[in-house]
Scaffold this motif. Structure first.
Motif, PDB file in Angstrom:
ATOM      1  N   ARG A 270       0.696  -1.083  -0.029  1.00 49.52           N
ATOM      2  CA  ARG A 270       0.070   0.126  -0.042  1.00 49.52           C
ATOM      3  C   ARG A 270       0.830   1.171  -0.062  1.00 49.52           C
ATOM      4  O   ARG A 270       0.570   2.287  -0.632  1.00 49.52           O
ATOM      5  N   ASN A 271       1.948   1.309   0.618  1.00 46.73           N
ATOM      6  CA  ASN A 271       2.883   2.100   0.574  1.00 46.73           C
ATOM      7  C   ASN A 271       4.247   2.061  -0.177  1.00 46.73           C
ATOM      8  O   ASN A 271       4.918   1.080   0.359  1.00 46.73           O
ATOM      9  N   VAL A 272       4.374   2.327  -1.345  1.00 45.89           N
ATOM     10  CA  VAL A 272       5.570   2.189  -2.124  1.00 45.89           C
ATOM     11  C   VAL A 272       6.737   3.017  -1.578  1.00 45.89           C
ATOM     12  O   VAL A 272       8.110   2.729  -2.046  1.00 45.89           O
ATOM     13  N   PHE A 273       6.546   4.178  -0.826  1.00 49.23           N
ATOM     14  CA  PHE A 273       7.732   4.944  -0.536  1.00 49.23           C
ATOM     15  C   PHE A 273       8.349   4.410   0.835  1.00 49.23           C
ATOM     16  O   PHE A 273       8.208   4.617   1.860  1.00 49.23           O
ATOM     17  N   LEU A 274       8.824   3.347   0.724  1.00 47.59           N
ATOM     18  CA  LEU A 274       9.612   2.552   1.984  1.00 47.59           C
ATOM     19  C   LEU A 274      10.799   3.217   2.239  1.00 47.59           C
ATOM     20  O   LEU A 274      11.485   3.766   1.464  1.00 47.59           O
ATOM     21  N   ARG A 275      11.173   3.313   3.603  1.00 45.60           N
ATOM     22  CA  ARG A 275      12.305   3.894   4.192  1.00 45.60           C
ATOM     23  C   ARG A 275      13.329   3.089   3.935  1.00 45.60           C
ATOM     24  O   ARG A 275      14.152   2.420   5.085  1.00 45.60           O
ATOM     25  N   ILE A 276      13.742   2.471   2.668  1.00 43.87           N
ATOM     26  CA  ILE A 276      14.914   1.604   2.642  1.00 43.87           C
ATOM     27  C   ILE A 276      15.358   1.854   1.172  1.00 43.87           C
ATOM     28  O   ILE A 276      14.849   2.116   0.164  1.00 43.87           O
ATOM     29  N   THR A 277      16.879   1.949   0.978  1.00 48.25           N
ATOM     30  CA  THR A 277      17.533   2.214  -0.174  1.00 48.25           C
ATOM     31  C   THR A 277      17.644   1.107  -1.219  1.00 48.25           C
ATOM     32  O   THR A 277      17.283  -0.064  -0.774  1.00 48.25           O
ATOM     33  N   ASP A 278      17.808   1.316  -2.518  1.00 46.55           N
ATOM     34  CA  ASP A 278      17.859   0.226  -3.217  1.00 46.55           C
ATOM     35  C   ASP A 278      19.286  -0.765  -3.089  1.00 46.55           C
ATOM     36  O   ASP A 278      19.394  -1.832  -3.382  1.00 46.55           O
ATOM     37  N   GLY A 279      20.034   0.119  -2.633  1.00 43.47           N
ATOM     38  CA  GLY A 279      21.327  -0.591  -2.088  1.00 43.47           C
ATOM     39  C   GLY A 279      21.296  -1.776  -0.997  1.00 43.47           C
ATOM     40  O   GLY A 279      21.461  -2.958  -1.153  1.00 43.47           O
ATOM     41  N   LYS A 280      20.414  -1.515  -0.032  1.00 47.59           N
ATOM     42  CA  LYS A 280      20.030  -2.392   1.186  1.00 47.59           C
ATOM     43  C   LYS A 280      19.094  -3.319   0.407  1.00 47.59           C
ATOM     44  O   LYS A 280      19.230  -4.649   0.736  1.00 47.59           O
ATOM     45  N   LYS A 281      18.185  -3.054  -0.516  1.00 46.04           N
ATOM     46  CA  LYS A 281      17.453  -4.095  -1.038  1.00 46.04           C
ATOM     47  C   LYS A 281      18.104  -5.174  -1.819  1.00 46.04           C
ATOM     48  O   LYS A 281      17.911  -6.251  -1.835  1.00 46.04           O
ATOM     49  N   TYR A 282      19.326  -4.535  -2.646  1.00 43.20           N
ATOM     50  CA  TYR A 282      19.844  -5.459  -3.376  1.00 43.20           C
ATOM     51  C   TYR A 282      20.766  -6.412  -2.759  1.00 43.20           C
ATOM     52  O   TYR A 282      21.039  -7.398  -2.845  1.00 43.20           O
ATOM     53  N   CYS A 283      21.198  -5.831  -1.464  1.00 40.78           N
ATOM     54  CA  CYS A 283      22.023  -6.806  -0.456  1.00 40.78           C
ATOM     55  C   CYS A 283      20.935  -7.733   0.036  1.00 40.78           C
ATOM     56  O   CYS A 283      21.450  -8.902   0.386  1.00 40.78           O
ATOM     57  N   TYR A 284      19.839  -7.598   0.222  1.00 38.32           N
ATOM     58  CA  TYR A 284      18.902  -8.288   0.894  1.00 38.32           C
ATOM     59  C   TYR A 284      18.596  -9.599  -0.051  1.00 38.32           C
ATOM     60  O   TYR A 284      18.506 -10.830  -0.090  1.00 38.32           O
ATOM     61  N   TYR A 285      18.240  -9.165  -1.468  1.00 37.30           N
ATOM     62  CA  TYR A 285      18.002 -10.206  -2.342  1.00 37.30           C
ATOM     63  C   TYR A 285      19.207 -10.747  -2.776  1.00 37.30           C
ATOM     64  O   TYR A 285      19.012 -11.965  -3.030  1.00 37.30           O
ATOM     65  N   GLY A 286      20.415 -10.507  -2.529  1.00 36.23           N
ATOM     66  CA  GLY A 286      21.561 -10.978  -3.100  1.00 36.23           C
ATOM     67  C   GLY A 286      21.801 -12.102  -2.068  1.00 36.23           C
ATOM     68  O   GLY A 286      22.427 -13.149  -2.434  1.00 36.23           O
ATOM     69  N   SER A 287      21.666 -11.776  -0.918  1.00 33.89           N
ATOM     70  CA  SER A 287      21.694 -12.691   0.127  1.00 33.89           C
ATOM     71  C   SER A 287      20.900 -13.851  -0.125  1.00 33.89           C
ATOM     72  O   SER A 287      21.385 -15.083   0.142  1.00 33.89           O
TER      73      SER A 287
END
Length: 462
Positions: A270-287
């Protein structure tokens, strides 16, 4: 008188015995058998005949096609010594294009014509200059029976030193067209990775995932090319190359699965403006992607050496058998890919329903719609190529050639999906080309820009 007859008989007997011995004694013909005398091939391994049926015995045939010749022979066990080159298999079964005939002198003759008559004139063939066969001397081949889907006769042979072998369709497809197809795919995948890595506006989470996925496919294509064209005999190097090939392919599908989850989760949020950067997301998905890839890869290698069907283990230590990963290892590599494809299909179905229900789009959703279309096309392309890759493990030449042809179009198709099919990416390429050189009109960006490219277009003044 009787004494004289007995003396003559004793004098002549050794000569007569020697003459009879020379007449009846014939030299034994050496025949190379791949497995032991009481073993045959089941799948990739030698197995005792008491588990499968009759053992293999050589059938000698004359050059003119006269079969069932009685020839005294002796087995020599093991693969042929091909030096620094790898032996390659030839399969002989009903209606096959390859025919194997064991001549009375121990020479293996391979007919590679589509139709070989039961009896043909050998002298007439030499006169006409037809190249219907290739001979392999003793020590350059081994024969045996193979039983898997069908029962057939096969042979491991050393690559012949023949100047005309390069003209055969099989040689051209495997050693000319196949490397070219891998090279074309690697070039286009590298172009996609460079574009998404160099362009600053493309280095978001989607762009980083696409770049990583392309690099995995490049490693897969390179390792597969080395695996097919290597001339080294060491089974350790070939096993490592094959493992890298499968692990990189598995990693590419896990990264594609990460892209699908990111798009699916963003559309459901519902809220696409999450307080997380693309770099952290990439680290999570990379893990997630790398951990699953490495764990399954290590598990497949462990299963190959410890749990891969103990009853099917070879009775002889053949280098050729140790090159390939076992059946259990292949299952651990490829079954997770099938599961990721099924999960991606679920992401596509639910995301498509969500998109159809939406009446208004924000900038993020508008951008994700293009990413969703790219994800869908990438899934179709990679799954189709993966299915043809699986079909290449069969012994049917048509399926192997189909994989080679389809693999040629994998790189250009991914390049079109990720570059030309994305208006934002193609616009950035034209804008960059126009900014560097305004002479070429075709490189100039269009007046209609994608949502968010208006500020970028203001810097383009030709």
């Amino acid at each position: 008188m009787l004494l004289i007859i007995n003396i003559l008989t004793l004098l002549l007997y050794p000569c007569n015995a020697g003459i009879g011995k020379n007449v009846n004694a014939r030299p034994e013909v050496l025949v190379n058998k791949c497995c032991l005398e009481n073993d045959i091939y089941i799948g990739k391994y030698c197995k005792p005949v008491e588990f499968v049926g009759d053992k293999w015995s050589p059938l000698f045939t004359s050059e003119k096609g006269i079969s069932n010749l009685q020839v005294k022979h002796k087995f020599v066990f093991g693969l042929p010594d091909c030096g620094h080159t790898q032996p390659w298999p030839i399969y002989h079964y009903q209606n096959s294009t390859d025919k194997l005939r064991l001549l009375p002198n121990g020479v293996l003759r391979h007919y590679f014509d589509h139709q070989v008559p039961e009896e043909f004139d050998f002298e007439m063939e030499l006169i006409e200059g037809k190249n219907l066969y290739q001979d392999y001397e003793q020590g350059k081949y081994c024969m045996d029976k193979k039983k898997d889907e069908i029962q057939r006769e096969f042979a491991w042979v050393c690559p012949p030193d023949h100047k005309q072998m390069w003209t055969t369709n099989e040689f051209l497809m495997h050693n000319v067209v196949n490397p070219i197809s891998h090279g074309i795919t690697i070039i286009f995948l590298l172009m996609v990775a460079v574009i998404y890595f160099v362009m600053p506006t493309l280095r978001d989470l989607t762009g980083n995932i696409v770049t990583t996925m392309c690099m995995c496919l490049i490693v897969n294509q390179t390792a597969d090319l080395i695996r097919l064209l290597t001339v080294f005999k060491s089974h350790i190097s070939l096993f490592i190359t094959e493992t890298i090939c499968y692990i990189s392919l598995l990693g590419a599908f896990f990264w594609l699965n990460s892209l699908g989850y990111y798009i699916w989760r963003t559309f459901r949020s519902r809220n696409v403006f999450l307080r997380i950067t693309d770099g952290k997301k990439y680290c999570y998905y990379g893990s997630y992607a790398w951990s699953c890839t490495l764990i399954l890869g290590c598990l497949a290698v462990f299963a190959h050496f410890t749990m891969d069907y103990q009853d099917m283990k070879p009775t002889l230590n053949f280098d050729q058998q140790q090159e390939q990963i076992g059946s259990l290892g292949m299952i651990i590599f490829f079954v997770p890919i099938a599961f990721t494809v099924l999960v991606d299909v679920f992401f596509i179905a639910t995301t498509l329903k969500k998109i159809n229900r939406m009446h208004t789009y924000g900038r993020i959703h508008h951008k994700l719609r293009h990413s969703f279309r790219m994800f869908l096309l990438l899934l179709l392309t990679m799954t189709l190529c993966w299915l043809f890759f699986l079909s290449s493990f069969s012994k049917y030449e048509g399926l192997i050639n189909s994989h080679i042809i389809v693999n040629t179009f994998q790189g250009p198709t991914i390049f079109y999906i990720c570059v030309f099919n994305q208006k934002h990416v193609s616009y950035l390429l034209r804008k960059t080309c126009c900014y560097e050189n305004c002479i070429c009109p075709c490189c100039r960006p269009d007046r209609e820009q994608e949502w968010g490219d208006e500020m970028t277009a203001m810097h383009t003044q030709c």
